[in-house]
Design a protein around this motif. Structure first.
Motif, PDB file in Angstrom:
ATOM      1  N   MET A 160      90.746 -22.246  62.777  1.00 10.04           N
ATOM      2  CA  MET A 160      90.418 -21.670  64.080  1.00 10.04           C
ATOM      3  C   MET A 160      89.934 -22.831  64.948  1.00 10.04           C
ATOM      4  O   MET A 160      89.067 -23.599  64.527  1.00 10.04           O
ATOM      5  N   ARG A 218      89.978 -24.607  69.377  1.00  8.63           N
ATOM      6  CA  ARG A 218      90.227 -24.350  70.785  1.00  8.63           C
ATOM      7  C   ARG A 218      90.269 -25.652  71.574  1.00  8.63           C
ATOM      8  O   ARG A 218      89.578 -26.609  71.243  1.00  8.63           O
ATOM      9  N   PHE A 228      92.886 -20.763  72.522  1.00 10.30           N
ATOM     10  CA  PHE A 228      92.338 -20.661  71.172  1.00 10.30           C
ATOM     11  C   PHE A 228      93.525 -20.563  70.225  1.00 10.30           C
ATOM     12  O   PHE A 228      94.491 -19.863  70.526  1.00 10.30           O
ATOM     13  N   PRO A 230      87.116 -15.126  69.104  1.00  9.82           N
ATOM     14  CA  PRO A 230      88.495 -15.495  69.449  1.00  9.82           C
ATOM     15  C   PRO A 230      89.184 -14.371  70.212  1.00  9.82           C
ATOM     16  O   PRO A 230      88.776 -13.204  70.114  1.00  9.82           O
TER      17      PRO A 230
END
Length: 471
Positions: A310, A312, A317, A454
Motif C-alpha cells: 500500500m 501513495r 493511492f 485508502p
C-alpha cells in the motif's frame, strides 16, 4: 390464535437492521430495540458480490493465503549494510529517480514530490539550479519509477537517486533484500520537497560521512536484527510508523559500540551519534524496508488475495496483491488526511496522502498497532480508546496474527497480518493508516498528522482482477 397474533401480545424485543428511523419509532412505543450496524456486502454492488461469491471458500485460495501469511510472519529482516544506491538497487542508473507510491509522470507529480526531484537532480550534479532541474525533469531524459518496483521504499516523496547511500535489509529467512535511504531528520528536508543549500549540504554529509561510518559499524556488528527491535519497540509504545522513539533509542544502543570501533575521526563519530539521537524518526527508515522485505517474500503467490503493498504518490493511492504477478497496480485517488494541524496551518495547506510508509500498516504495524501506542494520538488526533479500536477493527480484514509483534494492550495478541482483499470488500472496512501531512507546496515541510484510509476503488479493482484471474 396464530403465532403472529401471540407474538404481538407480548412485549417486543427488536433487532433492527437498516434505517435507524424504525429503531426510534419502536423505542417511542416502549419496545426494547437494538440497532444492528449492518451494510450489504460489497456496498451492494452486484459485480463485486459475484466476484466475492466466486472467490469464497476456494481451497487453492485459502492455501495460497496461508502460505503468504506464513512467509510474512517467518521473515527475519536484518540490517546488513549501507551502500550507494547505484551499486545495489536493482535497475538504478545515473538518470533514474525513484519515488514513493504507484507510477506517476513528472507532469502529474504533487508539489512536494516535484520539489524533491528538483533537489535530487541538483544533488546529483545533473542540474545547477531549480530552472535547469525543472527543464531536465520535463525533458524525458530522466527515468521516473516507483521505489516498490526496485525492492525499495521511501518516506513521503520517497526520492532515491544514484549517489544516495541506502540501508540494506536482508530477509534472512527467504534471502531477499530491501533498500531505503537514511532519514534526513526534521525541518527543511528533501522528502518534503525542500531543495535549498541546507538540504543539499546535509545530503552530501549523509553521503560522505554518515553513510560510510554507519556502513563500517554495521559490518562490524555482523548485522542488526530489525525484527527484534520492532518486536521490542511495539511493546514500548511505538507503532513504528509515526512513533519511533523506542526503536531509534534501541538502535542507538545496538550500534554505538560498533560506531566507536570504526576507527573514524572521533569528532565525526560524535556527529553521527548526535544526528541519530536528535531524530526520533531515524528508525522509520529501518522499519519500512524491514516490512518491505517481509512482504516481498509473500508477493507473487498464485491465487493469493493478500495485499503486499500500500503506497501513495500524493496524487494516487496504489496497492499490489500477491496473486497478481509483477508490478500490477490497482489505484484510486489519494485521500486527504484527517487529524491535527501544526500551528499556523489549515487543511487548505495540506497535500493529499503521500509516501511509501504505509508499508508498515501493510505488514501489521503502524496504524494497525496504534492500540499499543496510545501516545500517538497526541500526534495524529483522537483518543487512546480510538487507537485501541483501530487495532481491534483491523483483525476483521486480515487473515492471521504475527506473534513477533505482540500488542500488550490486547493481552499480547499478535499484530493483525495479511490484509485480504475479499474481507475488505465484504466488510466495507478499509485499512487504517496514521501518517504525516506534507504541505502542498514544495519545501514547506510537514504541516500536520492524522489518520487516513485508502480509496475503496483500489480494492474493488483488485477483487475484480482476482476474480478474472483465479479460475
Amino acid at each position: 390464535m396464530s403465532q403472529i397474533d401471540t407474538l404481538f401480545q407480548n412485549k417486543l424485543a427488536v433487532v433492527n437492521i437498516g434505517a435507524e428511523t424504525f429503531k426510534t419509532e419502536l423505542g417511542l412505543q416502549g419496545a426494547d430495540v437494538v440497532q444492528m450496524d449492518w451494510k450489504p456486502p460489497a456496498g451492494g454492488k452486484v459485480e463485486l458480490i459475484k466476484a466475492l461469491d466466486k472467490l469464497i471458500d476456494l481451497e487453492k485460495i485459502e492455501a495460497a493465503n496461508a502460505e503468504a501469511v506464513s512467509r510474512i510472519i517467518a521473515a527475519r529482516p536484518v540490517f546488513v549494510d549501507v551502500d550507494t544506491a547505484i551499486n545495489v538497487v536493482p535497475g538504478m542508473t545515473k538518470h533514474t529517480i525513484l519515488h514513493a507510491g504507484p507510477p506517476v509522470t513528472w507532469e502529474k507529480m504533487a508539489g512536494p514530490m516535484k520539489g524533491a526531484v528538483i533537489g535530487a537532480l541538483i544533488y546529483e550534479g545533473l542540474a545547477k539550479n531549480e530552472e535547469e532541474a525543472v527543464k531536465l525533469a520535463a525533458s524525458g531524459k530522466i527515468t521516473f519509477s516507483p521505489c516498490h518496483e526496485h525492492d525499495a521504499v521511501g518516506p513521503m516523496a520517497g526520492i532515491v537517486s544514484a549517489s544516495m547511500p541506502v540501508q540494506i535489509i536482508e530477509n534472512k529467512t527467504h534471502g531477499n533484500f530491501a533498500y531505503c535511504t537514511l532519514n534526513e531528520g526534521l525541518g527543511k528536508v528533501l522528502r518534503f520537497g525542500a531543495f535549498n543549500e541546507e538540504v543539499i549540504t546535509r545530503l552530501k554529509w549523509i553521503e560522505t560521512e554518515l553513510g560510510p561510518i554507519l556502513k563500517t559499524a554495521v559490518k562490524l556488528s555482523g548485522g542488526i536484527d530489525v525484527r527484534s527491535l520492532i518486536a521490542q519497540a511495539v511493546q514500548m509504545g511505538d507503532e513504528c510508523h509515526n512513533r519511533n522513539k523506542a526503536g531509534t533509542s534501541m538502535f542507538i544502543r545496538a550500534i554505538t559500540p560498533y560506531l566507536l570501533r570504526t576507527g573514524a575521526d572521533p569528532e565525526a563519530v560524535i556527529r553521527v551519534i548526535e544526528f541519530i539521537n536528535s531524530n526520533d524518526h531515524f528508525f522509520l527508515n529501518l522499519s519500512m524496508p524491514a516490512c518491505k522485505a517481509a512482504l516481498d517474500a509473500a508477493h507473487g503467490i498464485e491465487n493469493s488475495t493478500v495485499v503486499t503493498t500500500m503506497c501513495r504518490n500524493g496524487v494516487e493511492f496504489g496497492i499490489r496483491v500477491s496473486g497478481c504477478p509483477g508490478h500490477t497496480w490497482f489505484t484510486g485517488p489519494a485521500q486527504m488526511i484527517v487529524g491535527l494541524m501544526f500551528p499556523g496551518y489549515t487543511m487548505e495547506d495540506a497535500n493529499p496522502d503521500i509516501g511509501d510508509s504505509a508499508i508498515t500498516e501493510t505488514c501489521g504495524i503502524g496504524g494497525f498497532a496504534m492500540g499499543g501506542a496510545p501516545a500517538i494520538v497526541q500526534f495524529v488526533g483522537g483518543t487512546a480508546e480510538d487507537a485501541l479500536g483501530y487495532s481491534q477493527k483491523m483483525f476483521e480484514i486480515t487473515l492471521g496474527e504475527n506473534p513477533n509483534y505482540a500488542n500488550p494492550n490486547l493481552n499480547f495478541r499478535g499484530a493483525s497480518t495479511g490484509i485480504d482483499v475479499r474481507k475488505v470488500i465484504a466488510s466495507g472496512i478499509l485499512p487504517v493508516i496514521n501518517t504525516g501531512m506534507a504541505h502542498k507546496d514544495p519545501g514547506v515541510g510537514q504541516v500536520g498528522a492524522g489518520v487516513v484510509r485508502p480509496p475503496v476503488e483500489c480494492f474493488e479493482k483488485a477483487l475484480l482482477a482476482l476474480a478474472e484471474r483465479i479460475k
